[in-house]
Scaffold this motif. Structure first.
Motif, short mmCIF file in Angstrom:
data_model
loop_
_atom_site.label_atom_id
_atom_site.label_comp_id
_atom_site.label_asym_id
_atom_site.label_seq_id
_atom_site.Cartn_x
_atom_site.Cartn_y
_atom_site.Cartn_z
N HIS A 1 0.85 -1.19 0.00
CA HIS A 1 0.00 0.00 0.00
C HIS A 1 0.89 1.24 0.00
CE1 HIS A 1 -3.82 -2.07 0.70
NE2 HIS A 1 -3.18 -2.83 1.57
N GLY B 1 -5.69 10.51 -3.05
CA GLY B 1 -6.23 9.20 -3.38
C GLY B 1 -5.26 8.05 -3.26
N THR C 1 -3.79 6.61 -0.70
CA THR C 1 -4.09 5.64 0.37
C THR C 1 -5.44 4.95 0.17
OG1 THR C 1 -5.03 7.41 1.75
CG2 THR C 1 -2.69 6.88 2.05
N GLU C 2 -6.20 5.39 -0.83
CA GLU C 2 -7.51 4.77 -1.09
C GLU C 2 -7.42 3.63 -2.09
OE1 GLU C 2 -9.97 7.97 -2.36
OE2 GLU C 2 -9.64 9.16 -0.54
N ARG C 3 -6.25 3.45 -2.69
CA ARG C 3 -6.08 2.39 -3.67
C ARG C 3 -6.08 1.02 -3.01
NH1 ARG C 3 -2.72 4.21 -8.46
NH2 ARG C 3 -3.18 6.43 -8.65
#
Length: 402
Positions: free
Chosen positions: A299, A306, A308-310
């Motif tokens: 991560h 965005g 950390t939203e992957r």
């Protein structure tokens, strides 16, 4: 030589045996079979091309700059022709390719002949931020900055008589005082001394915050006994709040066809180590021994919107490998040996192989350095011994879960 004159006696045409170079340069292309100079970089140019350009436009001692240096043909040829050079690139694969190339030069064009040791050069990360304001901070403010930078609580406490500065996710944190006694470095000896004092009483993970320039080794963690000491490096850059322009991260390629498509960015050198968890083991493939690295968790922790939203493994760019890293030489040295790129595996290939690297054991030295790169240019670096694969150990980066 044949001269043709006009009615006024002036030469209007001259035929000569001397050949000149026209505006189309017909040169042999760099073939994959040419192992002497092939860097496996998709847009690499032959050294003979840059030799012709430099001989036509410069003289020995001149300074040559390549702002899109790629595989490093320009600095390699400049070094051989006695020119000074500056090579620049925003792609991490390019940077490490150039570094290896300059450390393994041959004297002749085409990278043949005797070994050539280049003049001393420096690999620098440059961004838009000014570190001077941080250097001017008094120690209490520096300490406070370091703790907040990595999301640590400011809770001074002691373990076995050693003063520590706070906690990160419940683990002990030490802000390394690089200014002590006029300037000190964080090396393996410091880790050894710290472990001898707190190793049996500290948390299983201990985080040490230090300026990047004051750390004498490349790996991001050091194992001592049952304790893992993570190093959180403060780079020579300043976070978004200290600059007027919004932070936008540079995108690193996920496949070899994308290496020259990096996106322009504002300030890409701020380090936020990705969270990485891997499994290591040894096995046999087609009758030959192999070491395996499977990326179970990846991560990005980048500041980019965005990031950390992957989802899991969506932000991997590539894994870079030095098969024979001279780790023993780094143990008591103030300057760690450089990472020398032996192989690069992009995310597209990793995905096709169930996120697993397969490395022939015959390629491995006693130690291997592995650099995990996210699409924003952030790295997580570790050194593993060959025995780690036979032991089947796990490796976990800061923030990972077991």
């Amino acid at each position: 030589m044949v001269n043709v004159k006009g009615e006024d006696g002036k030469v209007v045409y001259q035929e000569t045996a001397v050949k000149t170079v026209d505006d189309v340069w017909r040169m042999s292309m760099l073939q994959p079979a040419d192992r002497s100079q092939n860097q496996r970089y998709p847009t690499q140019k032959p050294e003979a091309l840059l030799e012709r350009i430099m001989n036509a436009t410069t003289k020995p001692g001149d300074l040559v700059l390549d702002a899109f240096a790629g595989s490093g043909t320009t600095p390699a040829v400049a070094e051989k022709l006695g020119r000074r050079w500056i090579a620049m690139d925003s792609g991490k694969l390019a940077v490490y390719t150039i570094q290896k190339r300059m450390l393994t030069l041959k004297a002749n064009i085409g990278n043949k002949g005797r070994d050539l040791t280049p003049a001393a050069f420096t690999l620098s990360n440059a961004g838009l931020y000014d570190f001077a304001r941080l250097r001017e901070l008094a120690w209490p403010e520096w300490r406070f900055f370091g703790l907040n930078l990595f999301g640590c609580t400011d809770e001074p406490h002691s373990v076995a008589g050693v003063a520590l500065d706070g906690y990160r996710n419940g683990a002990d944190v030490l802000v390394f005082n690089h200014r002590q006694d006029g300037g000190v470095v964080l090396d393996h000896g410091f880790i050894d001394n710290l472990h001898s004092q707190i190793g049996t009483r500290s948390s299983a993970d201990v985080f040490i915050i230090a300026p990047a320039a004051s750390v004498a080794f490349l790996e991001d963690y050091i194992d001592r006994g049952d304790v893992r000491y993570y190093v959180l490096r403060i780079p020579y850059s300043i976070v978004n709040e200290l600059h007027d322009r919004p932070f936008e991260a540079l995108r690193q390629p996920i496949g070899s066809e994308d290496v020259n498509r990096t996106v322009d960015a504002v300030g890409f050198d701020f380090i936020q180590q990705p969270t990485v968890r891997c499994r290591y083991w040894e096995g046999t493939e087609n009758g030959r021994g192999h070491a395996y690295v499977q990326i179970e968790e990846f991560h990005s922790e980048a500041l980019a919107r965005g990031a950390t939203e992957r989802g899991n493994r969506e932000t991997i760019s590539a894994v870079l490998i030095d098969y024979d890293y001279p780790y023993d030489q780094a143990a008591d040295s103030k300057a760690a040996p450089p990472f020398v790129l032996d192989d690069a595996v992009f995310a597209a290939e990793l995905k096709e192989n169930a996120w697993t690297l397969s490395i022939p054991l015959k390629k491995l030295g006693e130690f291997v350095m592995i650099v995990y790169l996210d699409v924003f240019g952030n790295e997580y670096t570790e050194v593993k011994s060959r025995s780690s694969f036979s032991a089947g150990v796990d490796a976990m980066a800061p923030g990972g879960t077991s």
